[in-house]
Design a protein around this motif. Sequence first.
Motif, PDB file in Angstrom:
ATOM      1  N   VAL A   1     -26.687 -86.202  32.956  1.00 16.77           N
ATOM      2  CA  VAL A   1     -27.002 -84.771  33.059  1.00 16.77           C
ATOM      3  C   VAL A   1     -26.624 -84.048  31.765  1.00 16.77           C
ATOM      4  O   VAL A   1     -27.398 -83.235  31.233  1.00 16.77           O
ATOM      5  CB  VAL A   1     -26.281 -84.147  34.268  1.00 16.77           C
ATOM      6  CG1 VAL A   1     -26.430 -82.631  34.249  1.00 16.77           C
ATOM      7  CG2 VAL A   1     -26.835 -84.718  35.566  1.00 16.77           C
TER       8      VAL A   1
ATOM      9  N   TYR B   1     -29.172 -84.999  28.877  1.00 14.70           N
ATOM     10  CA  TYR B   1     -30.571 -84.587  28.978  1.00 14.70           C
ATOM     11  C   TYR B   1     -30.766 -83.152  29.487  1.00 14.70           C
ATOM     12  O   TYR B   1     -31.907 -82.714  29.631  1.00 14.70           O
ATOM     13  CB  TYR B   1     -31.326 -85.532  29.907  1.00 14.70           C
ATOM     14  CG  TYR B   1     -31.518 -86.921  29.340  1.00 14.70           C
ATOM     15  CD1 TYR B   1     -32.588 -87.220  28.511  1.00 14.70           C
ATOM     16  CD2 TYR B   1     -30.638 -87.945  29.659  1.00 14.70           C
ATOM     17  CE1 TYR B   1     -32.783 -88.494  28.009  1.00 14.70           C
ATOM     18  CE2 TYR B   1     -30.812 -89.228  29.145  1.00 14.70           C
ATOM     19  CZ  TYR B   1     -31.880 -89.499  28.331  1.00 14.70           C
ATOM     20  OH  TYR B   1     -32.062 -90.762  27.827  1.00 14.70           O
TER      21      TYR B   1
ATOM     22  N   VAL C   1     -36.562 -80.772  27.293  1.00 11.48           N
ATOM     23  CA  VAL C   1     -37.768 -80.338  28.010  1.00 11.48           C
ATOM     24  C   VAL C   1     -38.900 -81.296  27.645  1.00 11.48           C
ATOM     25  O   VAL C   1     -39.133 -81.575  26.463  1.00 11.48           O
ATOM     26  CB  VAL C   1     -38.146 -78.897  27.655  1.00 11.48           C
ATOM     27  CG1 VAL C   1     -39.464 -78.502  28.331  1.00 11.48           C
ATOM     28  CG2 VAL C   1     -37.027 -77.938  28.056  1.00 11.48           C
TER      29      VAL C   1
ATOM     30  N   ARG D   1     -44.941 -77.897  30.759  1.00  9.21           N
ATOM     31  CA  ARG D   1     -43.560 -78.216  30.421  1.00  9.21           C
ATOM     32  C   ARG D   1     -42.699 -78.282  31.675  1.00  9.21           C
ATOM     33  O   ARG D   1     -42.926 -77.550  32.622  1.00  9.21           O
ATOM     34  CB  ARG D   1     -43.003 -77.181  29.437  1.00  9.21           C
ATOM     35  CG  ARG D   1     -43.628 -77.290  28.052  1.00  9.21           C
ATOM     36  CD  ARG D   1     -43.319 -76.104  27.158  1.00  9.21           C
ATOM     37  NE  ARG D   1     -43.833 -76.324  25.811  1.00  9.21           N
ATOM     38  CZ  ARG D   1     -45.091 -76.156  25.459  1.00  9.21           C
ATOM     39  NH1 ARG D   1     -45.981 -75.731  26.357  1.00  9.21           N
ATOM     40  NH2 ARG D   1     -45.485 -76.396  24.228  1.00  9.21           N
ATOM     41  N   MET D   2     -41.728 -79.167  31.635  1.00  4.11           N
ATOM     42  CA  MET D   2     -40.773 -79.274  32.727  1.00  4.11           C
ATOM     43  C   MET D   2     -39.482 -79.888  32.195  1.00  4.11           C
ATOM     44  O   MET D   2     -39.515 -80.669  31.234  1.00  4.11           O
ATOM     45  CB  MET D   2     -41.339 -80.147  33.867  1.00  4.11           C
ATOM     46  CG  MET D   2     -41.547 -81.602  33.503  1.00  4.11           C
ATOM     47  SD  MET D   2     -42.354 -82.563  34.819  1.00  4.11           S
ATOM     48  CE  MET D   2     -41.199 -82.327  36.155  1.00  4.11           C
ATOM     49  N   PRO D   3     -38.338 -79.527  32.792  1.00  5.09           N
ATOM     50  CA  PRO D   3     -37.084 -80.182  32.400  1.00  5.09           C
ATOM     51  C   PRO D   3     -37.180 -81.681  32.648  1.00  5.09           C
ATOM     52  O   PRO D   3     -37.641 -82.113  33.713  1.00  5.09           O
ATOM     53  CB  PRO D   3     -36.045 -79.513  33.308  1.00  5.09           C
ATOM     54  CG  PRO D   3     -36.669 -78.225  33.731  1.00  5.09           C
ATOM     55  CD  PRO D   3     -38.142 -78.481  33.818  1.00  5.09           C
TER      56      PRO D   3
ATOM     57  N   LEU E   1     -34.975 -83.790  33.375  1.00  8.05           N
ATOM     58  CA  LEU E   1     -34.182 -84.246  34.518  1.00  8.05           C
ATOM     59  C   LEU E   1     -34.976 -84.161  35.817  1.00  8.05           C
ATOM     60  O   LEU E   1     -34.802 -84.987  36.715  1.00  8.05           O
ATOM     61  CB  LEU E   1     -32.890 -83.431  34.627  1.00  8.05           C
ATOM     62  CG  LEU E   1     -31.817 -83.727  33.573  1.00  8.05           C
ATOM     63  CD1 LEU E   1     -30.657 -82.749  33.710  1.00  8.05           C
ATOM     64  CD2 LEU E   1     -31.318 -85.168  33.681  1.00  8.05           C
ATOM     65  N   VAL E   2     -35.857 -83.169  35.919  1.00  7.11           N
ATOM     66  CA  VAL E   2     -36.712 -83.063  37.108  1.00  7.11           C
ATOM     67  C   VAL E   2     -37.637 -84.278  37.190  1.00  7.11           C
ATOM     68  O   VAL E   2     -37.840 -84.858  38.265  1.00  7.11           O
ATOM     69  CB  VAL E   2     -37.528 -81.756  37.072  1.00  7.11           C
ATOM     70  CG1 VAL E   2     -38.526 -81.711  38.224  1.00  7.11           C
ATOM     71  CG2 VAL E   2     -36.601 -80.550  37.129  1.00  7.11           C
ATOM     72  N   ALA E   3     -38.189 -84.684  36.044  1.00  5.08           N
ATOM     73  CA  ALA E   3     -39.048 -85.869  36.021  1.00  5.08           C
ATOM     74  C   ALA E   3     -38.263 -87.115  36.411  1.00  5.08           C
ATOM     75  O   ALA E   3     -38.750 -87.965  37.171  1.00  5.08           O
ATOM     76  CB  ALA E   3     -39.658 -86.040  34.637  1.00  5.08           C
TER      77      ALA E   3
ATOM     78  N   VAL F   1     -35.625 -87.361  38.367  1.00  5.30           N
ATOM     79  CA  VAL F   1     -35.352 -87.342  39.807  1.00  5.30           C
ATOM     80  C   VAL F   1     -36.619 -87.693  40.590  1.00  5.30           C
ATOM     81  O   VAL F   1     -36.576 -88.452  41.566  1.00  5.30           O
ATOM     82  CB  VAL F   1     -34.806 -85.964  40.231  1.00  5.30           C
ATOM     83  CG1 VAL F   1     -34.755 -85.841  41.747  1.00  5.30           C
ATOM     84  CG2 VAL F   1     -33.414 -85.750  39.641  1.00  5.30           C
ATOM     85  N   GLY F   2     -37.763 -87.165  40.159  1.00  4.64           N
ATOM     86  CA  GLY F   2     -39.018 -87.461  40.849  1.00  4.64           C
ATOM     87  C   GLY F   2     -39.369 -88.936  40.802  1.00  4.64           C
ATOM     88  O   GLY F   2     -39.742 -89.533  41.820  1.00  4.64           O
TER      89      GLY F   2
END
Length: 306
Positions: free
Chosen positions: A217, A220, A224, A237-239, A241-243, A245-246
């Motif tokens: 965490v 990263y 982005v 765009r997306m953080p 970390l969200v990718a 987790v997905g």
Amino acid sequence: MSRASGDSGDSSRESSRASGRAFTPLEERLDAWAHRRSQALAADAGPWRRGLLEFAVFTAKQAWACVFGAVMLVLLVLARLVYPDDALLVRSDALVLAALTVQALMLALRLEGGRELWVIVMFHVVGTVMEVFKTHMGSWAYEADGLLRIGGVPLYTGFMYAAVGSYMVRVFRLFDLRFTRYPPIWATALVAVVIYANFFTHHYLPDVRWVLVGAVVLLYARCVMSFRNQRTGPRRRMPILVAFVGVAFFLWIAENVGTWAGAWIYPHQSAQWHLVPPTKFVAWLLLMMISVVLVTLVHRPRPPTD
């Protein structure tokens, strides 16, 4: 071939070369289709139609990126449902030969490039070493029969790890991934080495997985990721970390399918199949960080230029 379709294909190849990540022939056609449809809708389509098209392109490219892993899951399910128990060739050996055949066909038909092959080889080595140790320690188990195995580990398991790497290489290329504030490669590699070591050492020393999650965490948090569905489309765009987790969530789903199919079982599933505990999600998240670092050795993270 019409002049228009030829121009579209040439433009797709130029776009691919400009990004430094050459499409396979099928990917060129997929990107050219997305470009043509986007151009056709640009003049008179409303936001809903454009949004639906973008979602369709995103889904199609994600499905293609997952193709190797999806084929492996289908093989595992078919091996459970239709493969005869009394066949001369035991189930695990048949799965090894089937996985090798799929890999050979993808290379022969140019559905996969040389970079995926390198990632697959690296993942085979990394995954198989861990599998041999983990099965020896009783973390999970495979069917005991078959010749194509190392210790208690059938060789098809390496392809399951390789599928993760294959997916990541493909999404880098298909979506022209770019990164803002990507952490130093040496730092990500160091954390990945410690994560890999912890999969072994936690059997003898304190388990530091939550410390490692915190390190991921911290590394990263500011990064982005940007991507585009097709070459003339806007960047999304997306953080990152969200990718992460997905992807880890879908790996956990795939693991549930694999254990249901009997590809391997955990001790709590020995009498009857049960859902893989959500705590395994953390293990997949950490294992995926090893995947990310290995893939960055093939595709170096680059910042957006637009």
